[in-house]
Structures are given as C-alpha cells and as structure tokens.
Design a protein around this motif. Sequence first.
Motif, PDB file in Angstrom:
ATOM      1  N   GLU A 276     -10.277  34.633  30.634  1.00  0.00           N
ATOM      2  CA  GLU A 276     -10.074  35.754  30.107  1.00  0.00           C
ATOM      3  C   GLU A 276      -8.601  35.518  29.564  1.00  0.00           C
ATOM      4  O   GLU A 276      -8.286  35.822  28.221  1.00  0.00           O
ATOM      5  CB  GLU A 276      -9.876  37.060  30.886  1.00  0.00           C
ATOM      6  CG  GLU A 276     -11.360  37.447  31.331  1.00  0.00           C
ATOM      7  CD  GLU A 276     -11.998  36.401  32.352  1.00  0.00           C
ATOM      8  OE1 GLU A 276     -10.996  35.842  32.998  1.00  0.00           O
ATOM      9  OE2 GLU A 276     -12.920  36.558  32.640  1.00  0.00           O
TER      10      GLU A 276
ATOM     11  N   SER B 155      -2.441  36.294  37.145  1.00  0.00           N
ATOM     12  CA  SER B 155      -2.158  36.025  35.809  1.00  0.00           C
ATOM     13  C   SER B 155      -0.889  36.494  35.161  1.00  0.00           C
ATOM     14  O   SER B 155      -0.205  35.848  34.296  1.00  0.00           O
ATOM     15  CB  SER B 155      -3.456  36.882  35.036  1.00  0.00           C
ATOM     16  OG  SER B 155      -4.670  36.463  35.516  1.00  0.00           O
TER      17      SER B 155
ATOM     18  N   THR C  32      -6.820  31.730  33.965  1.00  0.00           N
ATOM     19  CA  THR C  32      -8.395  32.163  33.663  1.00  0.00           C
ATOM     20  C   THR C  32      -8.704  31.994  32.363  1.00  0.00           C
ATOM     21  O   THR C  32      -7.960  31.948  31.307  1.00  0.00           O
ATOM     22  CB  THR C  32      -8.628  33.516  34.249  1.00  0.00           C
ATOM     23  OG1 THR C  32      -8.056  34.658  33.332  1.00  0.00           O
ATOM     24  CG2 THR C  32      -7.846  33.928  35.806  1.00  0.00           C
TER      25      THR C  32
ATOM     26  N   TRP D 118      -2.568  31.271  47.467  1.00  0.00           N
ATOM     27  CA  TRP D 118      -3.072  29.965  46.413  1.00  0.00           C
ATOM     28  C   TRP D 118      -2.021  28.925  46.272  1.00  0.00           C
ATOM     29  O   TRP D 118      -1.841  28.395  45.393  1.00  0.00           O
ATOM     30  CB  TRP D 118      -3.651  30.446  45.083  1.00  0.00           C
ATOM     31  CG  TRP D 118      -4.625  31.519  45.073  1.00  0.00           C
ATOM     32  CD1 TRP D 118      -4.365  32.952  44.351  1.00  0.00           C
ATOM     33  CD2 TRP D 118      -6.069  31.529  45.538  1.00  0.00           C
ATOM     34  NE1 TRP D 118      -5.471  33.524  44.687  1.00  0.00           N
ATOM     35  CE2 TRP D 118      -6.522  32.771  45.387  1.00  0.00           C
ATOM     36  CE3 TRP D 118      -6.887  30.380  46.038  1.00  0.00           C
ATOM     37  CZ2 TRP D 118      -7.843  33.097  45.787  1.00  0.00           C
ATOM     38  CZ3 TRP D 118      -8.039  30.996  46.729  1.00  0.00           C
ATOM     39  CH2 TRP D 118      -8.508  32.210  46.368  1.00  0.00           C
TER      40      TRP D 118
ATOM     41  N   THR E  45      -1.999  25.828  46.906  1.00  0.00           N
ATOM     42  CA  THR E  45      -2.715  24.679  46.952  1.00  0.00           C
ATOM     43  C   THR E  45      -1.940  23.631  47.380  1.00  0.00           C
ATOM     44  O   THR E  45      -0.926  23.121  46.819  1.00  0.00           O
ATOM     45  CB  THR E  45      -3.758  24.510  45.984  1.00  0.00           C
ATOM     46  OG1 THR E  45      -4.370  25.730  45.566  1.00  0.00           O
ATOM     47  CG2 THR E  45      -5.031  23.386  46.088  1.00  0.00           C
TER      48      THR E  45
HETATM   49  C1  LIG Z   1      -8.932  27.540  44.256  1.00  0.00           C
HETATM   50  C2  LIG Z   1      -7.625  28.065  43.477  1.00  0.00           C
HETATM   51  C3  LIG Z   1      -6.305  27.371  43.472  1.00  0.00           C
HETATM   52  C4  LIG Z   1      -5.080  27.766  42.983  1.00  0.00           C
HETATM   53  N1  LIG Z   1      -3.928  27.072  43.195  1.00  0.00           N
HETATM   54  C5  LIG Z   1      -2.839  27.604  42.861  1.00  0.00           C
HETATM   55  C6  LIG Z   1      -1.513  26.959  43.104  1.00  0.00           C
HETATM   56  O1  LIG Z   1      -1.431  25.691  43.552  1.00  0.00           O
HETATM   57  N2  LIG Z   1      -0.370  27.567  42.848  1.00  0.00           N
HETATM   58  C7  LIG Z   1      -0.134  28.717  42.256  1.00  0.00           C
HETATM   59  O2  LIG Z   1       0.751  29.584  42.308  1.00  0.00           O
HETATM   60  N3  LIG Z   1      -1.489  29.679  42.212  1.00  0.00           N
HETATM   61  C8  LIG Z   1      -2.725  28.937  42.128  1.00  0.00           C
HETATM   62  N4  LIG Z   1      -3.784  29.539  41.921  1.00  0.00           N
HETATM   63  C9  LIG Z   1      -3.920  31.018  41.348  1.00  0.00           C
HETATM   64  C10 LIG Z   1      -4.393  31.145  40.127  1.00  0.00           C
HETATM   65  O3  LIG Z   1      -3.437  30.523  39.207  1.00  0.00           O
HETATM   66  C11 LIG Z   1      -4.615  32.473  40.019  1.00  0.00           C
HETATM   67  O4  LIG Z   1      -5.696  32.922  40.722  1.00  0.00           O
HETATM   68  C12 LIG Z   1      -4.838  32.819  38.755  1.00  0.00           C
HETATM   69  O5  LIG Z   1      -3.821  33.025  37.608  1.00  0.00           O
HETATM   70  C13 LIG Z   1      -5.609  34.619  38.346  1.00  0.00           C
HETATM   71  O6  LIG Z   1      -4.694  35.318  39.040  1.00  0.00           O
HETATM   72  P1  LIG Z   1      -5.198  36.448  40.263  1.00  0.00           P
HETATM   73  O7  LIG Z   1      -6.065  35.541  41.221  1.00  0.00           O
HETATM   74  O8  LIG Z   1      -4.036  37.387  40.723  1.00  0.00           O
HETATM   75  O9  LIG Z   1      -6.224  37.499  39.183  1.00  0.00           O
HETATM   76  P2  LIG Z   1      -5.633  38.297  38.302  1.00  0.00           P
HETATM   77  O10 LIG Z   1      -4.613  38.148  37.553  1.00  0.00           O
HETATM   78  O11 LIG Z   1      -5.553  39.675  39.044  1.00  0.00           O
HETATM   79  O12 LIG Z   1      -6.792  38.528  37.470  1.00  0.00           O
HETATM   80  C14 LIG Z   1      -8.065  39.230  37.917  1.00  0.00           C
HETATM   81  C15 LIG Z   1      -9.091  39.385  36.734  1.00  0.00           C
HETATM   82  O13 LIG Z   1      -8.582  40.135  35.632  1.00  0.00           O
HETATM   83  C16 LIG Z   1      -8.611  39.281  34.501  1.00  0.00           C
HETATM   84  N5  LIG Z   1      -7.338  39.737  33.639  1.00  0.00           N
HETATM   85  C17 LIG Z   1      -5.807  39.557  34.308  1.00  0.00           C
HETATM   86  N6  LIG Z   1      -5.084  39.717  33.302  1.00  0.00           N
HETATM   87  C18 LIG Z   1      -5.914  39.844  32.113  1.00  0.00           C
HETATM   88  C19 LIG Z   1      -5.417  40.234  30.771  1.00  0.00           C
HETATM   89  N7  LIG Z   1      -4.222  40.164  30.480  1.00  0.00           N
HETATM   90  N8  LIG Z   1      -6.485  40.284  30.042  1.00  0.00           N
HETATM   91  C20 LIG Z   1      -7.766  40.013  30.237  1.00  0.00           C
HETATM   92  N9  LIG Z   1      -8.255  39.968  31.476  1.00  0.00           N
HETATM   93  C21 LIG Z   1      -7.275  39.918  32.509  1.00  0.00           C
HETATM   94  C22 LIG Z   1      -8.627  37.743  35.168  1.00  0.00           C
HETATM   95  O14 LIG Z   1      -9.100  36.839  34.057  1.00  0.00           O
HETATM   96  C23 LIG Z   1      -9.343  38.038  36.347  1.00  0.00           C
HETATM   97  O15 LIG Z   1     -11.008  37.855  35.634  1.00  0.00           O
HETATM   98  C24 LIG Z   1      -5.150  29.109  42.508  1.00  0.00           C
HETATM   99  C25 LIG Z   1      -6.344  29.834  42.312  1.00  0.00           C
HETATM  100  C26 LIG Z   1      -7.519  29.301  43.101  1.00  0.00           C
HETATM  101  C27 LIG Z   1      -8.677  30.188  42.747  1.00  0.00           C
END
Ligand SMILES: Cc1cc2nc3c(=O)[nH]c(=O)nc-3n(C[C@H](O)[C@H](O)[C@H](O)COP(=O)(O)OP(=O)(O)OC[C@H]3O[C@@H](n4cnc5c(N)ncnc54)[C@H](O)[C@@H]3O)c2cc1C
Length: 388
Positions: A371, A131, A369, A155, A157
């Motif tokens: 959120e 995020s 996400t 990720w 993809t």
């Molecule tokens: C199947 C899949 C394919 C993907 N493909 C790609 C891709 O091709 N290229 C790429 O670069 N990325 C890709 N992503 C990554 C995706 O964009 C990130 O997983 C997403 O942005 C969330 O980041 P994170 O997983 O680090 O979770 P985090 O950012 O660590 O978040 C963890 C939790 O905390 C919440 N959260 C975080 N910050 C806040 C805030 N400020 N306020 C409230 N809640 C918050 C989030 O909503 C989540 O529930 C992919 C992800 C998946 C699952």
Amino acid sequence: MDFAMSAEAEAFRAEVRQFLAEHVDAETIAAGRDGTIHSPALHRAIAERGWLSGAVPAELGGGGMDPMELCVLVEELQLHQAPADALGVAVVAVSMILEHGGEHLRTAVAPRIMAGEALACLGYSEPESGSDVAAARTRAERRGDHWIINGAKMWTTLAHVADYVVLLTRTDPDAPKHRGLTFFVAPLDAAGIEIRPVETMGNERSNATFYDNVVLGDEWRLGEVNDGWAVMKTALKYERGIAGGQFPSPPVIEAAIDWARGARRADGASLIDDDEVRHKLVRAAIDVEVCRSFAYHTAALASDGAMFGVEGSMTKLFASESYKKHCAWFFDMMGAHGLLTGDDPDAHRDGLIEEHYRHAPVTAIYGGTSEINRNLVAESWLGLPRSR
Ligand SMILES: Cc1cc2nc3c(=O)[nH]c(=O)nc-3n(C[C@H](O)[C@H](O)[C@H](O)COP(=O)(O)OP(=O)(O)OC[C@H]3O[C@@H](n4cnc5c(N)ncnc54)[C@H](O)[C@@H]3O)c2cc1C
C-alpha cells in the motif's frame, strides 16, 4: 534498445554461479528454510570474496561495485535459494555508519561488519509504528556522556544472530515527529537488551526486542542528535538500492511446471496440457521477465549515477505482488496435494510451493508494504494527490 546485460555483467554472473555451486548445497538451502534466512559460512564466504564491501558505495569507502553487478549478485542468490538476508542488512548498516558515524563506529564496527565477522540488524519498527516509522517512541535520554535507552522494537529480524542493532530512538518528544529522532548502533550484548522470538506463518523467525535502561556511550550515536531522519533517508536510499533485484518466483514456477508434467486431470489428460494451467504458467513466466526488466532498469539508472526512488518501489511492488499471485495459483493447482508440508515424504519438491505460499505475503509487508509503495507510485510517478 538493447535489453542484454553487458559482457562484464554476464562474466560476473558466471563467476557468481561458480561461487554458488561451491558454497550453496542442499544442506545450506534446507538450513535457510528453518526460520533464519542466514548461513554464517555463506555470509563469511561472500564477505571474503569482497562482495559485501564491494556492494558499499565507493564514495563512502566501499568497493563501489557496479549496480548492474550487484543486481546480478542478488538475482543469482535468489535463484539459487541462498539464505543471504544478512547481506543486504549489512550493506545498509555499513553505508549508514560510513556516511553518518563517528570515529568509533567507523573504525571499530563498520570494518567488522564489512569483513563478515559481525552481523547487524535493523531496529526501526515498533509495536505502534511500522509504515509510519518516524512515529518511533523508543526513548533515548542523555545523562552526561551517556544515553539511557528505554522502549520496545518489533520485527527486529536477525537480532538473535546479530551483534549490533541499528536503533531508531526518540530524543526530543516535544519536537515535530521527524525532528526529534536520533540513531544509535547498539551492541546487542549490552545489559538491559532482551530478544524474544516472533514466529511468522512463513516459517521466518523475527524478534521483538526490548530495551530496559540500556546505557550507551555517546560513541554509539549514529549521526547528529535529533537529526535521525537524515540518517533514515540514507538507509532508505541504500535499502532500495540493494532491494532493486527481486526474483522470488522462479523456483516456484519451476516446481509448478514439474508438478503439472506429472499430474493428471480426472479425465486422464496431463495437467501440463490444461489450458488454464498453461495460461498461468506462461503469465507467471512473463511476470518474471517484467520483474527482471524493472530490476535491471533500476540498476541501470543507479549505474548511470542517477538517484532512483520510485523505480525501486515499482520493482518491489510488482515483484512481491506477482510472487504472491503465482504462489496462490500453483498452490491451488495442486489441490489437496498442495497442502503437504516439507516434512511429509509425499510432498512435491519438499513442499516448496506450500512453503512459498505462506512466505509470499510477508514480502508485501517488510521493506515497505504494497500500500505504501502504491502510494509512492501514485504520487511520484502518476502525479496523483498526496494521500496523507
Ligand atoms: C517478517 C518481517 C520482517 C521484518 N523485519 C524488519 C526488520 O528487520 N526491521 C524493522 O525495523 N522492521 C521489520 N519489519 C517491519 C516492517 O517494515 C513493517 O511491518 C512494515 O513497515 C509495516 O508496518 P506495520 O507492521 O506497523 O503495519 P502498519 O504500518 O500499521 O500498517 C497496517 C496496514 O495499513 C496499511 N497502511 C499503513 N499506512 C498506510 C497509508 N499511509 N496508506 C495506505 N495504507 C497504509 C499498511 O500497508 C498495512 O496493510 C518486518 C516485518 C515482517 C513482517
């Protein structure tokens, strides 16, 4: 108010439907359910038809397809369950390159992606930053005419089938977070790049990608040094544009209606006559109409030349959250039978509802996400205080 599409958009829909009838059969759909939501033949056919270059804005040198038509294209691809994830990524990558890229990227890379000859993938997220994408730590250091890249992306993809990764790196670790970033478009066959599979519970395969002393010439740089955030804004703009259309639920609802027609309650009554089941089917159908209105509204704004932002967040948020809810309802409605996966001959419609039930949660994660999107809606639309 007239909620109907223009005659041009409806004529385009008929053209897309005919194209999909010719290019998407049961085999194409099944291959897309295997983990990689991409069909090389379909991708190429879409490019040859001019819809990939057409989706790139005219001011950047693309075909400048009307956003309403683009929305119709995305809607029909989803309704036909066409495995076309690479299309949106290609449009975003080409748009970024045409807006910010130098001679090499514009002439040697963008045309290949637009023609469907080469695929791109997006390397923004890292193990420690998703995020908060501006917290990327993958390092790019300048050595004369070259750059040395070290780090890890999570990720990435489509990396295992792609030719290029659009890579977000940190070039100045001492600068404020958003000011020390630089983008590259790296060829995935460069020495030092390793791609490892990441399997998700929804069958979708993604990747972790590792960069170990990868040497890139300056011609692979995308945008100005330390000005990667400006490039990122372009990416988000076009990603939201293509993501405007979100129609994941209809195949699930159709499978649920079909199931309810054939299933019986313990008292012998047909499930389709059960009040709760009917309520949920109707609610889901209404949600789909709401999704459609959100998507068409977003596309109409773009069509009128307006820059939309939060409207894209609303569309994505409502679509993925309602899709998750529908899948959970219908999975539950089927009782134990709902647990049968696609490889079981007794599974209803090849286990489609069970599979969507596992797939739906990731749609509320990638592309921003729920959120984060709720925060954007709260701040930009409802005027609530900033959360961070
Ligand atoms: C199947 C899949 C394919 C993907 N493909 C790609 C891709 O091709 N290229 C790429 O670069 N990325 C890709 N992503 C990554 C995706 O964009 C990130 O997983 C997403 O942005 C969330 O980041 P994170 O997983 O680090 O979770 P985090 O950012 O660590 O978040 C963890 C939790 O905390 C919440 N959260 C975080 N910050 C806040 C805030 N400020 N306020 C409230 N809640 C918050 C989030 O909503 C989540 O529930 C992919 C992800 C998946 C699952």
